[in-house]
Write a protein that holds these residues in place. Structure first.
Motif, PDB file in Angstrom:
ATOM      1  N   VAL A 137      -5.672   8.451   6.833  1.00  0.00           N
ATOM      2  CA  VAL A 137      -4.585   8.557   6.492  1.00  0.00           C
ATOM      3  C   VAL A 137      -3.615   7.284   6.247  1.00  0.00           C
ATOM      4  O   VAL A 137      -2.940   7.215   5.549  1.00  0.00           O
ATOM      5  N   ARG A 138      -3.837   6.552   7.559  1.00  0.00           N
ATOM      6  CA  ARG A 138      -3.235   5.136   7.560  1.00  0.00           C
ATOM      7  C   ARG A 138      -3.571   4.348   6.332  1.00  0.00           C
ATOM      8  O   ARG A 138      -2.571   3.603   5.648  1.00  0.00           O
ATOM      9  N   GLY A 139      -4.845   4.472   5.966  1.00  0.00           N
ATOM     10  CA  GLY A 139      -5.530   3.677   4.613  1.00  0.00           C
ATOM     11  C   GLY A 139      -4.704   4.003   3.471  1.00  0.00           C
ATOM     12  O   GLY A 139      -4.184   3.343   2.648  1.00  0.00           O
ATOM     13  N   TRP A 140      -4.580   5.430   3.430  1.00  0.00           N
ATOM     14  CA  TRP A 140      -3.862   5.825   2.166  1.00  0.00           C
ATOM     15  C   TRP A 140      -2.397   5.547   2.253  1.00  0.00           C
ATOM     16  O   TRP A 140      -1.782   4.884   1.307  1.00  0.00           O
ATOM     17  N   LEU A 141      -1.688   5.468   3.379  1.00  0.00           N
ATOM     18  CA  LEU A 141      -0.209   5.191   3.219  1.00  0.00           C
ATOM     19  C   LEU A 141      -0.075   3.452   3.117  1.00  0.00           C
ATOM     20  O   LEU A 141       0.814   3.348   2.329  1.00  0.00           O
ATOM     21  N   ILE A 142      -1.042   2.892   3.526  1.00  0.00           N
ATOM     22  CA  ILE A 142      -1.081   1.403   3.364  1.00  0.00           C
ATOM     23  C   ILE A 142      -1.333   1.018   1.840  1.00  0.00           C
ATOM     24  O   ILE A 142      -0.321   0.386   1.279  1.00  0.00           O
ATOM     25  N   SER A 143      -2.114   1.785   1.249  1.00  0.00           N
ATOM     26  CA  SER A 143      -2.342   1.784  -0.079  1.00  0.00           C
ATOM     27  C   SER A 143      -1.089   1.975  -1.074  1.00  0.00           C
ATOM     28  O   SER A 143      -1.009   1.460  -2.117  1.00  0.00           O
ATOM     29  N   ARG A 144      -0.352   2.931  -0.645  1.00  0.00           N
ATOM     30  CA  ARG A 144       0.824   3.505  -1.114  1.00  0.00           C
ATOM     31  C   ARG A 144       2.057   2.820  -1.101  1.00  0.00           C
ATOM     32  O   ARG A 144       2.801   2.525  -1.817  1.00  0.00           O
ATOM     33  N   TYR A 145       2.111   2.561   0.367  1.00  0.00           N
ATOM     34  CA  TYR A 145       3.579   1.458   0.741  1.00  0.00           C
ATOM     35  C   TYR A 145       3.258   0.091   1.088  1.00  0.00           C
ATOM     36  O   TYR A 145       4.356  -0.599   1.303  1.00  0.00           O
ATOM     37  N   GLY A 146       2.167  -0.185   1.258  1.00  0.00           N
ATOM     38  CA  GLY A 146       1.771  -1.599   1.450  1.00  0.00           C
ATOM     39  C   GLY A 146       1.664  -1.844   3.135  1.00  0.00           C
ATOM     40  O   GLY A 146       1.687  -0.911   3.697  1.00  0.00           O
ATOM     41  N   ASP A 147       1.106  -3.000   3.321  1.00  0.00           N
ATOM     42  CA  ASP A 147       0.964  -3.357   5.018  1.00  0.00           C
ATOM     43  C   ASP A 147       2.069  -3.242   5.601  1.00  0.00           C
ATOM     44  O   ASP A 147       2.160  -3.172   7.128  1.00  0.00           O
ATOM     45  N   TYR A 148       2.995  -3.331   5.391  1.00  0.00           N
ATOM     46  CA  TYR A 148       4.514  -3.217   5.952  1.00  0.00           C
ATOM     47  C   TYR A 148       4.629  -1.988   6.702  1.00  0.00           C
ATOM     48  O   TYR A 148       5.442  -1.973   7.781  1.00  0.00           O
ATOM     49  N   VAL A 149       4.006  -0.947   6.235  1.00  0.00           N
ATOM     50  CA  VAL A 149       4.339   0.271   6.875  1.00  0.00           C
ATOM     51  C   VAL A 149       3.737   0.442   8.217  1.00  0.00           C
ATOM     52  O   VAL A 149       3.869   1.132   9.133  1.00  0.00           O
ATOM     53  N   SER A 150       2.835  -0.431   8.378  1.00  0.00           N
ATOM     54  CA  SER A 150       1.954  -0.446   9.739  1.00  0.00           C
ATOM     55  C   SER A 150       2.629  -1.268  10.758  1.00  0.00           C
ATOM     56  O   SER A 150       2.822  -2.536  10.367  1.00  0.00           O
TER      57      SER A 150
END
Length: 139
Positions: A89-102
């Motif tokens: 899920v983290r990987g999917w969100l990072i691919s969608r929103y970029g590294d800044y989301v983490s």
């Protein structure tokens, strides 16, 4: 005189009038509703605490009341409920929103300054302090 009044009114408007960043739409279904499986909900909440709200920027999506954070909470819960791991899920969100989301961005060419800048500044501080102490002991 009228020009000054207009400028003052425009300058004070943001402080007086509330911002309309939220939409009139209802929140996403799982934005504020826990999953029925306690283990899945615990995994989802842990992940939500590690993801940054892109609107608030200083809060995690778990703590934010922004609409986008609610949508992201719902996405996390939906994907965890579907059997995805928190890492997926983290990987999917990072691919969608970029590294800044983490809150824990990976070390790569783009994020290297984030990781190396504190060490560089600490080194510079040590050199400046050392130089300053040497001058004091000599003079």
């Amino acid at each position: 005189m009228k020009r000054i009044a207009v400028i003052a009114a425009l300058a004070l408007a943001p402080a007086v009038l509330p911002a309309r960043a939220d939409t009139p739409l209802p929140p996403a279904g799982l934005a504020n509703r826990a999953l029925s499986d306690p283990r899945q909900e615990m995994a989802a909440k842990a992940l939500m605490g590690e993801l940054r709200c892109l609107v608030c920027q200083g809060q995690s999506i778990a703590d934010s009341d922004a609409d986008l954070a609610g949508d992201m909470r719902a996405l996390v819960r939906e994907r965890i409920r579907a059997g995805r791991t928190p890492e997926q899920v983290r990987g999917w969100l990072i691919s969608r929103y970029g590294d800044y989301v983490s809150y824990d961005p990976p070390f790569d060419a783009v994020t290297a300054p984030l990781w190396l800048a504190p060490l560089l500044l600490l080194g510079i501080g040590v050199l400046v302090a050392r130089s300053s102490f040497r001058r004091r002991t000599r003079g």
